[in-house]
Design an enzyme around this catalytic site. Structure first.
Site, PDB file in Angstrom:
ATOM      1  CB  CYS A 113      -0.952   0.008   1.180  1.00 31.22           C
ATOM      2  SG  CYS A 113      -2.153  -1.329   1.087  1.00 31.22           S
ATOM      3  CG  HIS A 248      -3.271   3.723   1.843  1.00 30.50           C
ATOM      4  ND1 HIS A 248      -3.641   3.287   0.590  1.00 30.50           N
ATOM      5  CD2 HIS A 248      -3.374   2.650   2.672  1.00 30.50           C
ATOM      6  CE1 HIS A 248      -3.938   2.002   0.654  1.00 30.50           C
ATOM      7  NE2 HIS A 248      -3.792   1.594   1.901  1.00 30.50           N
ATOM      8  CG  ASN A 278      -6.703  -0.467   0.852  1.00 32.36           C
ATOM      9  OD1 ASN A 278      -5.911  -0.108  -0.016  1.00 32.36           O
ATOM     10  ND2 ASN A 278      -6.310  -0.917   2.038  1.00 32.36           N
TER      11      ASN A 278
HETATM   12  O1  UT7 Z   1      -4.012  -0.930   3.273  1.00 34.00           O
HETATM   13  C1  UT7 Z   1      -3.204  -1.434   4.294  1.00 34.00           C
HETATM   14  C2  UT7 Z   1      -3.621  -0.910   5.553  1.00 34.00           C
HETATM   15  N1  UT7 Z   1      -4.838  -1.561   5.988  1.00 34.00           N
HETATM   16  C3  UT7 Z   1      -5.550  -0.954   6.869  1.00 34.00           C
HETATM   17  O2  UT7 Z   1      -5.209   0.131   7.236  1.00 34.00           O
HETATM   18  C4  UT7 Z   1      -6.743  -1.665   7.453  1.00 34.00           C
HETATM   19  C5  UT7 Z   1      -6.795  -1.332   8.903  1.00 34.00           C
HETATM   20  N2  UT7 Z   1      -7.877  -1.957   9.611  1.00 34.00           N
HETATM   21  C6  UT7 Z   1      -9.183  -1.601   9.463  1.00 34.00           C
HETATM   22  O3  UT7 Z   1      -9.506  -0.792   8.630  1.00 34.00           O
HETATM   23  C7  UT7 Z   1     -10.203  -2.196  10.410  1.00 34.00           C
HETATM   24  O4  UT7 Z   1      -9.534  -2.852  11.458  1.00 34.00           O
HETATM   25  C8  UT7 Z   1     -11.190  -3.148   9.731  1.00 34.00           C
HETATM   26  C9  UT7 Z   1     -12.137  -2.394   8.851  1.00 34.00           C
HETATM   27  C10 UT7 Z   1     -10.425  -4.206   8.930  1.00 34.00           C
HETATM   28  C11 UT7 Z   1     -12.029  -3.882  10.786  1.00 34.00           C
HETATM   29  O5  UT7 Z   1     -12.696  -2.945  11.612  1.00 34.00           O
HETATM   30  P1  UT7 Z   1     -12.676  -3.125  13.199  1.00 34.00           P
HETATM   31  O6  UT7 Z   1     -13.524  -2.084  13.749  1.00 34.00           O
HETATM   32  O7  UT7 Z   1     -11.225  -3.176  13.609  1.00 34.00           O
HETATM   33  O8  UT7 Z   1     -13.402  -4.505  13.361  1.00 34.00           O
HETATM   34  P2  UT7 Z   1     -12.841  -5.860  14.040  1.00 34.00           P
HETATM   35  O9  UT7 Z   1     -11.826  -6.502  13.164  1.00 34.00           O
HETATM   36  O10 UT7 Z   1     -12.478  -5.556  15.449  1.00 34.00           O
HETATM   37  O11 UT7 Z   1     -14.151  -6.734  13.986  1.00 34.00           O
HETATM   38  C12 UT7 Z   1     -15.331  -6.399  14.756  1.00 34.00           C
HETATM   39  C13 UT7 Z   1     -16.413  -7.431  14.486  1.00 34.00           C
HETATM   40  C14 UT7 Z   1     -15.909  -8.862  14.607  1.00 34.00           C
HETATM   41  O12 UT7 Z   1     -16.929  -9.617  15.219  1.00 34.00           O
HETATM   42  P3  UT7 Z   1     -16.802 -10.030  16.771  1.00 34.00           P
HETATM   43  O13 UT7 Z   1     -15.545 -10.842  16.890  1.00 34.00           O
HETATM   44  O14 UT7 Z   1     -16.736  -8.735  17.516  1.00 34.00           O
HETATM   45  O15 UT7 Z   1     -18.060 -10.819  17.001  1.00 34.00           O
HETATM   46  C15 UT7 Z   1     -15.760  -9.304  13.188  1.00 34.00           C
HETATM   47  O16 UT7 Z   1     -15.926 -10.692  13.015  1.00 34.00           O
HETATM   48  O17 UT7 Z   1     -16.889  -7.295  13.140  1.00 34.00           O
HETATM   49  C16 UT7 Z   1     -16.883  -8.570  12.498  1.00 34.00           C
HETATM   50  N3  UT7 Z   1     -16.646  -8.366  11.076  1.00 34.00           N
HETATM   51  C17 UT7 Z   1     -17.623  -8.155  10.174  1.00 34.00           C
HETATM   52  N4  UT7 Z   1     -18.948  -8.084  10.310  1.00 34.00           N
HETATM   53  C18 UT7 Z   1     -19.678  -7.850   9.209  1.00 34.00           C
HETATM   54  C19 UT7 Z   1     -15.456  -8.326  10.428  1.00 34.00           C
HETATM   55  N5  UT7 Z   1     -15.659  -8.097   9.117  1.00 34.00           N
HETATM   56  C20 UT7 Z   1     -16.996  -7.993   8.949  1.00 34.00           C
HETATM   57  C21 UT7 Z   1     -17.797  -7.750   7.822  1.00 34.00           C
HETATM   58  N6  UT7 Z   1     -19.132  -7.673   7.998  1.00 34.00           N
HETATM   59  N7  UT7 Z   1     -17.296  -7.562   6.586  1.00 34.00           N
END
Ligand code: UT7
Length: 321
Positions: A113, A248, A278
């Site tokens: 990225c 980004h 992204n």
């Molecule tokens: O380009 C390189 C750099 N990349 C980034 O900068 C990405 C950085 N990370 C992020 O943008 C975020 O961490 C994400 C968007 C990937 C995830 O958001 P989050 O608020 O950190 O969510 P999380 O991973 O803590 O997940 C929260 C909940 C989980 O469920 P439980 O364990 O709390 O029951 C996930 O299983 O959301 C669930 N979840 C989803 N639910 C519905 C994860 N993906 C999805 C989804 N739809 N697509």
């Protein structure tokens, strides 16, 4: 003294635009979750005949045209990608051939990225030596080809596209325009937080993207705010001097949190994550081209580019546009 001046920008997106609702019909997700956690509403997905190389070529053509040049004026192509058309040759040479450039230097840069920021620093250094005069710097990706379409934690986050800029070496005394500073970092201790589980030398397969999103998020805000501060200091500027930040486009919450850390007004941050998702190395030049073409980013503006991604790698560039 020579500086690398941005004289043209261009971008290209696949024709097919996919909404969150369409994805929700395939995996266990929802428009509400994706919008609330990421700000993403749409992404473009490449058709079978669209490749990183073809998107890069379209973006490059538009950048060359915007610069008022013809392809044969280009003597250097640096292309950032993590999804090359083939393991080798470099996709940059495919762009060269498609543009009909018979001789130039052409190679790819792999920093995921933040690849475009790496490519900008490489091209800037090569132009400042005076050996090269007109560079095409491209970020292009087809991440749809390395996504696990059954993994809802990653497949909703990415899209395909390409962005390009023309950089021309010019004497500083002309108007003070050009790249004022760049700063790059890498920390390989974090390889396992964002990677592809395949490769020519390990599995012999292409592999799929894997990410521990929450941990990447935490590092992103800290590293991006720090590297922007570092690059501004190298340029002898402060955050109050900045007209535009072109970040980004990984997550709207990362953009907001980083801007807040630097005390930058949200109106100064170019946001395309809602439309493009992204697009890895393509995201910064794609967003830059959008903001140039809609008239926000203008000549002489102070523009800061920043990105962070797999490796980890991260970086920033300060440009008097
Ligand atoms: O380009 C390189 C750099 N990349 C980034 O900068 C990405 C950085 N990370 C992020 O943008 C975020 O961490 C994400 C968007 C990937 C995830 O958001 P989050 O608020 O950190 O969510 P999380 O991973 O803590 O997940 C929260 C909940 C989980 O469920 P439980 O364990 O709390 O029951 C996930 O299983 O959301 C669930 N979840 C989803 N639910 C519905 C994860 N993906 C999805 C989804 N739809 N697509």
């Amino acid at each position: 003294m020579i500086r690398a001046v941005v004289t043209g920008t261009g971008s290209a997106l696949p024709a097919r635009r996919v909404s969150n609702a369409e994805l929700a019909a395939q995996v266990d997700t929802s428009d509400e979750w994706i919008v609330e956690r990421t700000g993403i509403r749409f992404r473009h997905i490449a058709a079978p005949d669209e490749t990183t190389g073809s998107l890069a070529t379209d973006a490059a053509r538009r950048a060359i045209e915007a610069a008022g040049l013809s392809p044969t004026d280009i003597d250097l192509i640096v292309l950032a990608t993590a999804t090359p058309d083939q393991t080798f040759p470099a996709t940059a040479t495919k762009v060269q051939a498609a543009l009909g450039i018979l001789d130039c230097v052409a190679f790819d840069v792999a920093a995921v990225c933040s690849g475009f920021l790496y490519a900008v620093q490489v091209a800037d250094s090569m132009l400042r030596t005076g050996v090269h005069r007109r560079a095409l710097v491209i970020g292009a990706e087809t991440f749809s080809r390395i996504l696990d379409w059954e993994d809802r934690t990653t497949c909703v986050l990415f899209g395909d596209g390409a962005g390009a800029i023309v950089l021309e070496g010019r004497g500083v005394e002309q108007d003070g325009r050009g790249i004022l500073a760049t700063k790059l970092h890498a920390d390989g201790r974090y390889n396992d937080l964002l990677y592809v589980d395949g490769g020519p030398s390990t599995t012999g397969t292409v592999g799929k993207l894997r990410m521990k999103g929450r941990e990447v998020f935490r590092h992103a805000v800290t590293n991006l705010a720090a590297v922007m501060t570092e690059s501004l200091a190298l340029a002898g500027l402060e955050s109050s001097d900045v007209d535009w930040v072109v970040p980004h486009q990984a997550n709207a919450r990362i953009l907001d949190a980083t801007a807040r850390k630097l005390g930058l007004a949200p109106e100064k941050v170019i946001v395309t994550v809602d439309r493009h998702a992204n697009t890895s190395a393509a995201s910064v030049p794609l967003a830059l081209d959008v903001a140039v073409r809609d008239g926000r980013v203008k000549q002489d503006d102070i523009v800061v580019l920043e990105a962070m991604g797999g490796g980890f790698t991260w970086g920033a560039a300060v440009i008097r546009f």
